[in-house]
Design a protein around this motif. Structure first.
Motif, PDB file in Angstrom:
ATOM      1  N   LYS A 382       0.887  -1.148  -0.023  1.00 54.82           N
ATOM      2  CA  LYS A 382       0.050   0.225  -0.013  1.00 54.82           C
ATOM      3  C   LYS A 382       0.977   1.398   0.040  1.00 54.82           C
ATOM      4  CE  LYS A 382      -3.942  -2.182   2.070  1.00 54.82           C
ATOM      5  NZ  LYS A 382      -3.455  -3.379   1.801  1.00 54.82           N
ATOM      6  N   ILE A 383       0.771   1.980  -0.881  1.00 55.95           N
ATOM      7  CA  ILE A 383       1.526   3.252  -1.284  1.00 55.95           C
ATOM      8  C   ILE A 383       0.798   4.524  -1.204  1.00 55.95           C
ATOM      9  CG2 ILE A 383       2.960   4.585  -2.811  1.00 55.95           C
ATOM     10  CD1 ILE A 383       4.284   2.113  -1.823  1.00 55.95           C
ATOM     11  N   ALA A 384       1.192   5.436  -0.566  1.00 57.00           N
ATOM     12  CA  ALA A 384       0.472   6.741  -0.441  1.00 57.00           C
ATOM     13  C   ALA A 384       1.430   7.732  -1.303  1.00 57.00           C
ATOM     14  CB  ALA A 384       0.375   7.513   0.858  1.00 57.00           C
ATOM     15  N   ILE A 385       0.790   8.273  -2.537  1.00 58.48           N
ATOM     16  CA  ILE A 385       1.393   9.411  -3.214  1.00 58.48           C
ATOM     17  C   ILE A 385       0.925  10.679  -2.904  1.00 58.48           C
ATOM     18  CG2 ILE A 385       2.053  10.250  -5.426  1.00 58.48           C
ATOM     19  CD1 ILE A 385       1.800   7.485  -6.482  1.00 58.48           C
ATOM     20  N   VAL A 386       1.554  11.564  -2.230  1.00 58.19           N
ATOM     21  CA  VAL A 386       1.062  12.794  -1.533  1.00 58.19           C
ATOM     22  C   VAL A 386       1.708  14.138  -1.942  1.00 58.19           C
ATOM     23  CG1 VAL A 386       0.461  11.584   0.524  1.00 58.19           C
ATOM     24  CG2 VAL A 386       2.465  12.708   0.745  1.00 58.19           C
ATOM     25  N   ASP A 561       2.312   1.227   3.418  1.00 56.30           N
ATOM     26  CA  ASP A 561       3.411   0.762   3.950  1.00 56.30           C
ATOM     27  C   ASP A 561       4.495   1.646   3.741  1.00 56.30           C
ATOM     28  OD1 ASP A 561       2.546  -2.021   4.547  1.00 56.30           O
ATOM     29  OD2 ASP A 561       2.153  -1.963   2.440  1.00 56.30           O
ATOM     30  N   ARG A 562       4.466   2.784   2.528  1.00 60.22           N
ATOM     31  CA  ARG A 562       5.368   3.312   2.136  1.00 60.22           C
ATOM     32  C   ARG A 562       4.795   4.718   1.637  1.00 60.22           C
ATOM     33  NH1 ARG A 562       8.665   2.648  -2.475  1.00 60.22           N
ATOM     34  NH2 ARG A 562       7.387   0.777  -2.885  1.00 60.22           N
ATOM     35  N   ILE A 563       5.475   6.100   1.615  1.00 60.31           N
ATOM     36  CA  ILE A 563       4.826   7.297   1.374  1.00 60.31           C
ATOM     37  C   ILE A 563       5.853   7.858   0.360  1.00 60.31           C
ATOM     38  CG2 ILE A 563       4.278   9.258   1.974  1.00 60.31           C
ATOM     39  CD1 ILE A 563       3.645   8.030   4.936  1.00 60.31           C
ATOM     40  N   LEU A 564       5.436   8.367  -0.901  1.00 62.28           N
ATOM     41  CA  LEU A 564       6.154   9.193  -1.762  1.00 62.28           C
ATOM     42  C   LEU A 564       5.798  10.606  -1.882  1.00 62.28           C
ATOM     43  CD1 LEU A 564       6.044   6.633  -4.874  1.00 62.28           C
ATOM     44  CD2 LEU A 564       7.561   6.661  -2.987  1.00 62.28           C
ATOM     45  N   PHE A 565       6.570  11.501  -1.419  1.00 61.72           N
ATOM     46  CA  PHE A 565       6.075  12.848  -1.582  1.00 61.72           C
ATOM     47  C   PHE A 565       6.548  13.538  -2.892  1.00 61.72           C
ATOM     48  CE2 PHE A 565       6.405  17.456  -0.509  1.00 61.72           C
ATOM     49  CZ  PHE A 565       4.957  17.594   0.503  1.00 61.72           C
ATOM     50  N   LEU A 566       5.788  13.996  -3.716  1.00 66.62           N
ATOM     51  CA  LEU A 566       5.739  14.816  -4.864  1.00 66.62           C
ATOM     52  C   LEU A 566       5.921  16.447  -4.798  1.00 66.62           C
ATOM     53  CD1 LEU A 566       5.612  11.963  -6.408  1.00 66.62           C
ATOM     54  CD2 LEU A 566       4.023  13.158  -8.025  1.00 66.62           C
ATOM     55  N   GLU A 567       6.785  16.699  -5.527  1.00 62.71           N
ATOM     56  CA  GLU A 567       7.036  18.079  -5.562  1.00 62.71           C
ATOM     57  C   GLU A 567       7.432  18.567  -6.880  1.00 62.71           C
ATOM     58  OE1 GLU A 567       7.904  21.274  -2.302  1.00 62.71           O
ATOM     59  OE2 GLU A 567       9.809  20.656  -3.308  1.00 62.71           O
ATOM     60  N   ASN A 568       6.868  19.449  -7.710  1.00 62.47           N
ATOM     61  CA  ASN A 568       6.930  19.741  -9.053  1.00 62.47           C
ATOM     62  C   ASN A 568       7.355  18.604 -10.032  1.00 62.47           C
ATOM     63  OD1 ASN A 568       6.768  22.587  -8.451  1.00 62.47           O
ATOM     64  ND2 ASN A 568       8.791  22.493  -7.394  1.00 62.47           N
ATOM     65  N   GLY A 569       6.671  17.573  -9.773  1.00 64.72           N
ATOM     66  CA  GLY A 569       6.834  16.383 -10.675  1.00 64.72           C
ATOM     67  C   GLY A 569       8.010  15.537 -10.253  1.00 64.72           C
ATOM     68  N   ARG A 570       8.582  15.569  -9.143  1.00 61.41           N
ATOM     69  CA  ARG A 570       9.777  14.684  -8.776  1.00 61.41           C
ATOM     70  C   ARG A 570       9.324  14.192  -7.264  1.00 61.41           C
ATOM     71  NH1 ARG A 570      14.091  15.504 -11.870  1.00 61.41           N
ATOM     72  NH2 ARG A 570      14.312  17.350 -13.115  1.00 61.41           N
ATOM     73  N   ALA A 578       6.476   7.073   9.970  1.00 64.26           N
ATOM     74  CA  ALA A 578       7.633   7.365  11.030  1.00 64.26           C
ATOM     75  C   ALA A 578       8.847   7.610  10.310  1.00 64.26           C
ATOM     76  CB  ALA A 578       7.689   5.913  11.636  1.00 64.26           C
ATOM     77  N   GLU A 579       9.502   7.109   9.448  1.00 63.82           N
ATOM     78  CA  GLU A 579      10.613   7.590   8.880  1.00 63.82           C
ATOM     79  C   GLU A 579      10.626   9.129   8.266  1.00 63.82           C
ATOM     80  OE1 GLU A 579      11.987   3.182   7.162  1.00 63.82           O
ATOM     81  OE2 GLU A 579      11.118   4.677   6.024  1.00 63.82           O
ATOM     82  N   LEU A 580       9.510   9.284   7.493  1.00 67.42           N
ATOM     83  CA  LEU A 580       9.365  10.536   7.020  1.00 67.42           C
ATOM     84  C   LEU A 580       9.216  11.641   8.420  1.00 67.42           C
ATOM     85  CD1 LEU A 580       7.408  10.070   3.726  1.00 67.42           C
ATOM     86  CD2 LEU A 580       9.965  10.246   3.950  1.00 67.42           C
ATOM     87  N   MET A 581       8.444  11.387   9.323  1.00 66.36           N
ATOM     88  CA  MET A 581       8.296  12.062  10.385  1.00 66.36           C
ATOM     89  C   MET A 581       9.777  12.521  11.076  1.00 66.36           C
ATOM     90  SD  MET A 581       5.257  13.509  10.511  1.00 66.36           S
ATOM     91  CE  MET A 581       5.252  13.996  12.304  1.00 66.36           C
TER      92      MET A 581
END
Length: 604
Positions: A382-386, A561-570, A578-581
């Motif tokens: 389960k992936i979150a793209i935010v 399970d994992r989060i991808l943080f997008l900014e300006n297409g990257r 927990a890791e990102l916090m």
């Protein structure tokens, strides 16, 4: 030429006619046979009438008895009557079949818009082609319906012209040359005008599309609240007035040119007919042609003028129709680049998904929306793209779904480039809830299952209604899941709230049961607590599916399970919640800003 007016080179006139005849023969053979049969009938009718007049004058001149004259006149008149009946019958048949034929082409257009590659109809150029194609099919006087009547007129006028030319040549070849010469001038003028209209059509079609949008929104009850509260009616009127003024400006230009063309046509007609009749009178007074011959040639010249005018009008009308058919062909021939043939075998379970050096840039944009994206989603993960609005999240979803093709790089699913799968087979893997939710004027059950009532799995329907949180609402309705939707279409229907629509869309995705589940801002209309409850239920259901959550609200991320943080297409950050916090970067900052909405709900 405006940027939106770019289009492929015009199809040739004869190529368009061959296309329509070939396609119409495949769709409805009877109209082709009726068209062929109608042409000789139209040519023979005036010739038979001219021959009747000549014969009557000859009989009278020769002092034939009344009985002979009566029998002769009645016989030819009976033939004329039969020809007129046949002419009306075939004409009516062509008219009816042409009406039916137009709707066959409308069906082809609907099939095209529903099945062509998504980016064909999303792009401005695709919308422009679709608008121009619809003009060729939208009314009784448009190309696809008028083509056969115009083809009959053009062919009958041409054959009649050749037949009468051969007959008038016995009178004098100079008469034929005079009539042909004037016809050539008329044709050149009309053809130039038709080309001007076609060249400039791209200037007013976008205006008509904008006017249509304003007209639709002005009567759209969903926009009525904003229209009144924000006082938009005056602004709408101003925009409409400006666009209408621009459209009328082009209409005035077209009408002025058309008026000049009509004046030239009338002038040439008067000159042509006057010279021809003058020559015929000269033949009577100086060369002694008989009264019967005078009547016959007078009828031929009169009808010849009709053939000439007819061939100009019908050929130019056919040419104009050809241009419209060319617009329709440009639309129907828009190429589909996705695989519609035999494809690779689909994976049996939730596949691994990889984005490998993916770039994406819209054709109309100079800047890439997605820039060198690389990541892998493991089966069942389960992936979150935010990210903030405009970061490229929805574009990423469309690439995953195969709605867009990467400008560079590849999207891999189950070890294969998704382009190697049959497009429609690949769609079977996907259960997607997009930001924009569209409902149809059917029952709630049909809107979820997207099939006829007798094919719906009722147990599955009940299950997904409970999981989506819509079950309680449905059970409160008198007709429960058979309740009709959209009050604007059905009197006995209901309208769902924004949150209820999103729950229905979730139920639809869950009912399909794809092995790749994508939620693109699925809970934007819910309050934070309801949103958290929704994700808890959803998390249970999708235990074995690969799931992708797209959001700029972060209540879903703790379940992923994992989060991808997008900014300006990257992708600028990647890891668990927990890791990102702990990283204290952009994700942590965004989460802290939003946390007061759902901190209590998620136990932070």
């Amino acid at each position: 030429m405006t940027k939106t007016g770019r289009h492929s080179p015009l199809h040739s006139m004869f190529g368009n006619l061959a296309f329509l005849l070939r396609k119409s023969y495949q769709l409805d053979k009877s109209i082709v046979f009726a068209t062929i049969a109608h042409i000789p009938v139209i040519v023979l009718l005036p010739l038979l009438a001219a021959y009747l007049s000549k014969s009557v004058v000859e009989l009278v001149t020769d002092a034939s008895d009344a009985g002979t004259l009566t029998v002769y006149v009645l016989s030819i008149s009976a033939g004329l009557l039969a020809m007129h009946w046949l002419n009306m019958y075939i004409g009516a048949k062509i008219q009816f079949r042409a009406f039916y034929n137009r709707f066959l082409y409308i069906g082809l257009s609907i099939d095209k818009v529903m099945n062509t590659d998504y980016d064909n109809i999303e792009s401005n150029s695709g919308q422009h082609k679709m608008d121009k194609a619809n003009k060729a099919m939208e009314g009784d006087d448009t190309g696809t319906q008028q083509f056969f009547a115009q083809l009959v007129k053009c062919c009958s006028n041409g054959i009649g012209l050749l037949t009468y030319s051969a007959m008038l040549n016995f009178l004098s070849p100079w008469v034929v040359l005079l009539l042909f010469g004037s016809t050539a001038i008329n044709y050149a003028v009309n053809r130039a005008h038709n080309h001007w209209v076609q060249r400039n059509k791209d200037n007013w079609v976008p205006l008509e599309r904008k006017l249509s949008y304003i007209s639709k929104k002005a009567g759209d009850f969903e926009a009525a609240k904003d229209m009144r509260i924000y006082g938009m009616s005056g602004w709408f009127r101003q925009v409409s007035k400006r666009l209408l003024g621009e459209r009328l400006g082009w209409s005035r230009k077209s009408e002025r040119r058309g008026f000049i063309v009509d004046v030239l046509n009338v002038t040439m007609t008067v000159v042509r007919d006057g010279a021809a009749y003058g020559f015929l009178l000269y033949q009577v007074t100086h060369n002694g042609i008989s009264a019967a011959e005078f009547v016959f040639f007078f009828a031929l010249i009169t009808q010849y003028s009709g053939w000439l005018l007819g061939i100009i009008d019908s050929f130019n009308a056919l040419h104009k129709t050809s241009l419209a058919i060319g617009d329709m062909r440009d639309y129907l021939d828009m190429p589909d680049r996705s695989n519609r043939g035999a494809g690779a075998a689909l994976p049996d379970a939730s596949p691994e998904i990889r984005f490998e050096n993916v770039w994406y840039r819209h054709d109309s944009s100079d800047d890439a929306t997605i820039k060198d994206i690389n990541f892998t989603i493991r089966p069942g993960e389960k992936i979150a793209i935010v990210g903030m609005n405009g970061a490229g999240k929805t574009t990423l979803v469309k690439l995953l779904c195969g709605l867009y093709r990467p400008t560079e790089g590849a999207v891999i699913a189950g070890g294969r480039n998704i382009a190697s799968y049959n497009r429609d087979d690949y769609y079977k893997l996907l259960s997607v809830v997009f930001q924009d939710i569209y409902l149809m004027p059917f029952s709630i059950a049909k809107n979820i299952a997207l099939c006829e009532a007798h094919l719906i799995d009722r147990e599955r329907l009940e299950h997904v209604l409970k999981l989506s949180g819509l079950h309680e609402k449905v059970q409160s309705l008198p007709e429960k899941e058979e309740t009709q939707l959209l009050k604007s279409v059905r009197d006995n229907a209901i309208d769902l709230s924004g949150g209820e629509k999103q729950k229905l869309a979730l139920a639809r995705a869950l009912y399909k049961g794809g092995s790749i589940i994508v939620l693109d801002e699925p809970t934007a209309a819910l309050d934070p607590i309801a949103e958290n409850e929704m994700y808890l239920k959803y998390n249970e259901l999708t235990a074995s599916a690969t799931s992708i959550f797209i959001s700029h609200r972060l209540s879903s991320t703790r379940f992923c399970d994992r989060i991808l943080f997008l900014e300006n297409g990257r992708i600028v950050e990647e890891g668990s919640h927990a890791e990102l916090m702990a990283l204290g970067g952009k994700y942590a900052g965004m989460f802290e800003l939003q946390s007061h909405y759902y901190k209590e709900a998620v136990g932070v």
